[in-house]
Scaffold this active site. Structure first.
Site, PDB file in Angstrom:
ATOM      1  N   ASP A  31      -4.110  -0.253  -1.041  1.00 18.98           N
ATOM      2  CA  ASP A  31      -2.756  -0.777  -0.909  1.00 18.98           C
ATOM      3  C   ASP A  31      -2.709  -1.555   0.394  1.00 18.98           C
ATOM      4  OD1 ASP A  31      -0.022  -1.276  -1.144  1.00 18.98           O
ATOM      5  OD2 ASP A  31       0.588   0.754  -0.588  1.00 18.98           O
ATOM      6  N   SER A  32      -1.668  -2.355   0.539  1.00 22.86           N
ATOM      7  CA  SER A  32      -1.488  -3.062   1.808  1.00 22.86           C
ATOM      8  C   SER A  32      -1.182  -2.090   2.937  1.00 22.86           C
ATOM      9  CB  SER A  32      -0.345  -4.070   1.686  1.00 22.86           C
ATOM     10  OG  SER A  32       0.845  -3.424   1.287  1.00 22.86           O
ATOM     11  N   TYR A  73       2.024  -7.408   2.527  1.00 25.90           N
ATOM     12  CA  TYR A  73       1.520  -8.334   1.525  1.00 25.90           C
ATOM     13  C   TYR A  73       2.636  -9.191   0.934  1.00 25.90           C
ATOM     14  CZ  TYR A  73      -3.316  -6.581   0.899  1.00 25.90           C
ATOM     15  OH  TYR A  73      -4.648  -6.269   1.045  1.00 25.90           O
ATOM     16  N   GLY A  74       3.840  -8.655   0.894  1.00 29.06           N
ATOM     17  CA  GLY A  74       4.946  -9.352   0.244  1.00 29.06           C
ATOM     18  C   GLY A  74       5.274 -10.702   0.850  1.00 29.06           C
ATOM     19  N   CYS A 104      -0.717  -1.076  -5.425  1.00 30.08           N
ATOM     20  CA  CYS A 104       0.190  -2.003  -4.746  1.00 30.08           C
ATOM     21  C   CYS A 104       0.718  -2.981  -5.784  1.00 30.08           C
ATOM     22  CB  CYS A 104      -0.563  -2.753  -3.647  1.00 30.08           C
ATOM     23  SG  CYS A 104       0.401  -4.013  -2.798  1.00 30.08           S
ATOM     24  N   ASN A 105       2.032  -2.970  -6.009  1.00 23.27           N
ATOM     25  CA  ASN A 105       2.609  -3.866  -7.005  1.00 23.27           C
ATOM     26  C   ASN A 105       2.418  -5.329  -6.626  1.00 23.27           C
ATOM     27  OD1 ASN A 105       4.318  -2.294  -9.194  1.00 23.27           O
ATOM     28  ND2 ASN A 105       4.564  -1.196  -7.267  1.00 23.27           N
ATOM     29  N   THR A 106       2.526  -5.637  -5.334  1.00 26.42           N
ATOM     30  CA  THR A 106       2.378  -7.023  -4.895  1.00 26.42           C
ATOM     31  C   THR A 106       0.957  -7.524  -5.134  1.00 26.42           C
ATOM     32  OG1 THR A 106       4.090  -6.699  -3.218  1.00 26.42           O
ATOM     33  CG2 THR A 106       2.652  -8.606  -2.960  1.00 26.42           C
ATOM     34  N   CYS A 153       7.811  -0.879  -6.073  1.00 26.76           N
ATOM     35  CA  CYS A 153       6.916  -0.881  -4.907  1.00 26.76           C
ATOM     36  C   CYS A 153       6.537   0.561  -4.646  1.00 26.76           C
ATOM     37  CB  CYS A 153       7.628  -1.498  -3.704  1.00 26.76           C
ATOM     38  SG  CYS A 153       6.706  -1.354  -2.142  1.00 26.76           S
ATOM     39  N   THR A 154       5.287   0.793  -4.290  1.00 28.86           N
ATOM     40  CA  THR A 154       4.817   2.173  -4.120  1.00 28.86           C
ATOM     41  C   THR A 154       5.480   2.885  -2.957  1.00 28.86           C
ATOM     42  OG1 THR A 154       2.917   1.333  -2.852  1.00 28.86           O
ATOM     43  CG2 THR A 154       2.583   1.753  -5.205  1.00 28.86           C
ATOM     44  N   HIS A 155       6.090   2.133  -2.036  1.00 37.87           N
ATOM     45  CA  HIS A 155       6.800   2.784  -0.932  1.00 37.87           C
ATOM     46  C   HIS A 155       8.111   3.427  -1.380  1.00 37.87           C
ATOM     47  CE1 HIS A 155       4.150   0.168   1.444  1.00 37.87           C
ATOM     48  NE2 HIS A 155       4.396   0.950   2.469  1.00 37.87           N
TER      49      HIS A 155
END
Length: 263
Positions: free
Chosen positions: A12-13, A44-45, A75-77, A185-187
């Site tokens: 992930d970022s 990353y966004g 990471c979705n982005t 978003c994973t956050h």
């Protein structure tokens, strides 16, 4: 080392992917995992799609050389911008995230679904295809959340700064009558309770950790790669390990060693 004894790589970022890692370890407790947080380039966004494709391929190739038996893009982005490029360049079994628009479309009763995600995810062709394929008949309220992921990491999920951002980001979904909210978003699972508190009672929140874990288990089973580990976890970052240690402690409530690793 036999292939099935090698670790599963998760990247992930930043540290949002820990929510996915938690689901993976719950479902596959005997597997070993190597989690890589590319915090040198967080967030990353805000990065161009070309950069994300090149960076994603570079990381995947480096993880394969390091001995990973599979890769989870947590990471979705990164998925939205680079999953196709990574799959084309890598021979590893790969599981990638995408916002849960498809299950949301089957759950909604109001005909309105909300999606909270990064600007880059919502602008991607992949997201537009997802909506077109599964939710074209619905109203999709896609809310970009600039700064939310970074603030969750830096200030903590219960901080005043995070709660203030959520006030602004969640309000349009509540006003539109969304009865399902996709955490894109994973956050965002770290702040799921705060999101729910800003929506009417009975709203469903969807994240992708558990479906990703099921898909990884299925993929490893098909390729005879299940098992062989001991439940070990290693965490690495391209940025400052001390900062990542503090963030892991803040989010996961556990201090863990973090190594510096540059793909």
């Amino acid at each position: 080392m036999p292939l099935n004894n090698q670790p599963i790589a998760v990247f992930d970022s930043g540290l949002g992917g820990l929510t996915v890692l938690r689901a993976l370890r719950d479902r596959l407790p005997q597997e070993d995992f190597f989690y890589f947080a590319d915090t040198r380039f967080l967030p990353y966004g805000d990065r161009p799609e070309t950069f994300l494709k090149e960076r994603g391929v570079l990381i995947a190739e480096a993880l394969a050389r390091r001995g990973a038996k599979a890769l989870v893009i947590a990471c979705n982005t990164a998925t939205a911008a680079a999953a196709e490029a990574i799959r084309a360049a890598s021979s590893l079994p790969i599981v990638a995230l995408e916002p849960g628009v498809k299950p949301a479309a089957s759950l909604t009763r109001s005909g309105v679904i909300g999606v909270l995600a990064t600007t880059r995810t919502l602008q991607s062709e992949r997201f537009q295809r997802l909506v077109g394929n599964h939710a074209n008949h619905l109203r999709v309220v896609a809310q970009a959340c600039p700064g939310l992921a970074e603030t969750i990491e830096e200030q903590g999920p219960h901080s005043a700064q995070v709660l203030a951002l959520l006030d602004g980001f969640v309000a349009p979904l509540a006003a539109a009558g969304a009865d399902v909210v996709v955490l894109g978003c994973t956050h965002y699972p770290w702040v799921a309770e705060a999101i729910a508190a800003r929506m009417p009672a009975g709203v469903s929140l969807l994240d992708t950790g558990e479906p990703v874990a099921r898909q990884l288990e299925r993929l490893l089973g098909v390729q005879n790669l299940l098992g062989g580990g001991h439940g070990h976890l290693r965490i690495a970052t391209s940025g400052a390990p001390a900062r990542v240690i503090a963030t892991v402690d803040r989010l996961w409530g556990q201090k863990m060693p973090v190594e510096h690793w540059e793909p």
